[in-house]
Scaffold this motif. Sequence first.
Motif, PDB file in Angstrom:
ATOM      1  N   LEU A 126       0.773  -1.246   0.000  1.00  0.00           N
ATOM      2  CA  LEU A 126       0.000   0.000   0.000  1.00  0.00           C
ATOM      3  C   LEU A 126       0.803   1.294   0.000  1.00  0.00           C
ATOM      4  O   LEU A 126       0.452   2.226  -0.732  1.00  0.00           O
ATOM      5  N   GLY A 130       0.064   3.540  -3.119  1.00  0.00           N
ATOM      6  CA  GLY A 130      -1.099   4.252  -2.598  1.00  0.00           C
ATOM      7  C   GLY A 130      -0.854   5.748  -2.500  1.00  0.00           C
ATOM      8  O   GLY A 130      -1.699   6.563  -2.894  1.00  0.00           O
ATOM      9  N   HIS A 134      -2.692   8.739  -4.500  1.00  0.00           N
ATOM     10  CA  HIS A 134      -3.268   9.841  -3.736  1.00  0.00           C
ATOM     11  C   HIS A 134      -2.718  11.174  -4.225  1.00  0.00           C
ATOM     12  O   HIS A 134      -3.476  12.143  -4.416  1.00  0.00           O
ATOM     13  N   TYR A 160      -5.200   1.544  -7.623  1.00  0.00           N
ATOM     14  CA  TYR A 160      -5.464   2.453  -6.511  1.00  0.00           C
ATOM     15  C   TYR A 160      -6.077   3.755  -7.002  1.00  0.00           C
ATOM     16  O   TYR A 160      -6.968   4.325  -6.361  1.00  0.00           O
ATOM     17  N   LEU A 164      -9.633   5.137  -5.613  1.00  0.00           N
ATOM     18  CA  LEU A 164      -9.683   6.434  -4.939  1.00  0.00           C
ATOM     19  C   LEU A 164     -10.520   7.429  -5.727  1.00  0.00           C
ATOM     20  O   LEU A 164     -11.247   8.249  -5.149  1.00  0.00           O
ATOM     21  N   GLU A 267      -4.646   8.043   6.104  1.00  0.00           N
ATOM     22  CA  GLU A 267      -5.921   8.038   5.393  1.00  0.00           C
ATOM     23  C   GLU A 267      -6.033   6.812   4.493  1.00  0.00           C
ATOM     24  O   GLU A 267      -7.089   6.172   4.416  1.00  0.00           O
ATOM     25  N   LEU A 268      -4.929   6.464   3.828  1.00  0.00           N
ATOM     26  CA  LEU A 268      -4.926   5.256   3.009  1.00  0.00           C
ATOM     27  C   LEU A 268      -5.179   4.017   3.865  1.00  0.00           C
ATOM     28  O   LEU A 268      -5.884   3.090   3.441  1.00  0.00           O
ATOM     29  N   GLN A 271      -8.819   3.840   4.440  1.00  0.00           N
ATOM     30  CA  GLN A 271      -9.523   3.459   3.213  1.00  0.00           C
ATOM     31  C   GLN A 271      -9.377   1.969   2.931  1.00  0.00           C
ATOM     32  O   GLN A 271     -10.313   1.333   2.433  1.00  0.00           O
ATOM     33  N   LEU A 277      -9.982   0.470  -0.822  1.00  0.00           N
ATOM     34  CA  LEU A 277      -8.798   0.022  -1.535  1.00  0.00           C
ATOM     35  C   LEU A 277      -8.623  -1.484  -1.384  1.00  0.00           C
ATOM     36  O   LEU A 277      -8.806  -2.033  -0.292  1.00  0.00           O
TER      37      LEU A 277
END
Length: 312
Positions: A126, A130, A134, A160, A164, A267-268, A271, A277
Amino acid sequence: MRAVGVTEFGGPEKLRVLDVPEPRPGRGEVRIRVHAATVNPTDTALRAGQHRTDGLEPPYIPGMDAAGVVSAVGEDVDSPRVGDRVMAVVVPILPRGGAYADEIVVPAASVAPVPAGTDFAAASTLPMNGLTAHLALRQLALPAGSTLAVTGAAGAFGGYVIQLAKEQGLHVIGDASEADERLVRDLGADRVVRRGEDVAERIRELVPEGVDGVADGAVLNEAVAPAVRDGGGLAVVRGWKGDPGRDITVHRVLVVEAAEDNAALDELRHQAERSVLSLRVARVLPAEQAAEAHRLLEAGGTRGRLVLDFSS
């Protein structure tokens, strides 16, 4: 301490298991006992000598993603604590090297908890991809309802981005081979076009006026720019410096700029916990088989990430 890296650049066969000193965390840093490190294209590029390594001495240790357990903390670190299960984004073009090692030291700001219910292998996939996804979406800054095209949609970054983007209310067009079309649709793409150098033409067939933005995970650069409407945005991941014209803004996405964005990394994590995700692991190999992992990645066709196991 064991690490995997190269003392001279070249093919996968140049990767060696090395004995290196155990690192110690400084102020604001943490040490992580690595259990899993993801293999990414940037790792194969470092191994092959395609990254700038000015001022660095061998061995060169690849790896931008790690997950494991905090084994020590430096001064002025309140969180995480020793014993915490964490994931981290790592910058291998610094003297301390990358994630392919039993123990690594990173800034505390580059660390977040492993998503609840996730093992180390999945968690290690991730952080870097990720954060890159983002950052691409943050730079494109498309309002809800906009149309985004994603190239390399079946890959880690592309997947991803799709997920997102859907969370942000965007309409997503992804590219895929025939074999990957179901995967890309399952990731959330609203429409799918065939991948390839002429993907811009296929996107324009769906959106004649051009899409609002493109996240170019396939590194097509100028070849995909015609898909973007006048005044739209193009997010590139390898530093392309071209100018597509038509008032298109090129966003050069450099994940190292977000390597200490702890809020984004956390935050990831949330998620992933909410299943926004999907953490996709293709295969886990022992750390000693890093060369084989690089060969598999460079051969193409891997869906999900290859992960090196440093737990034993």
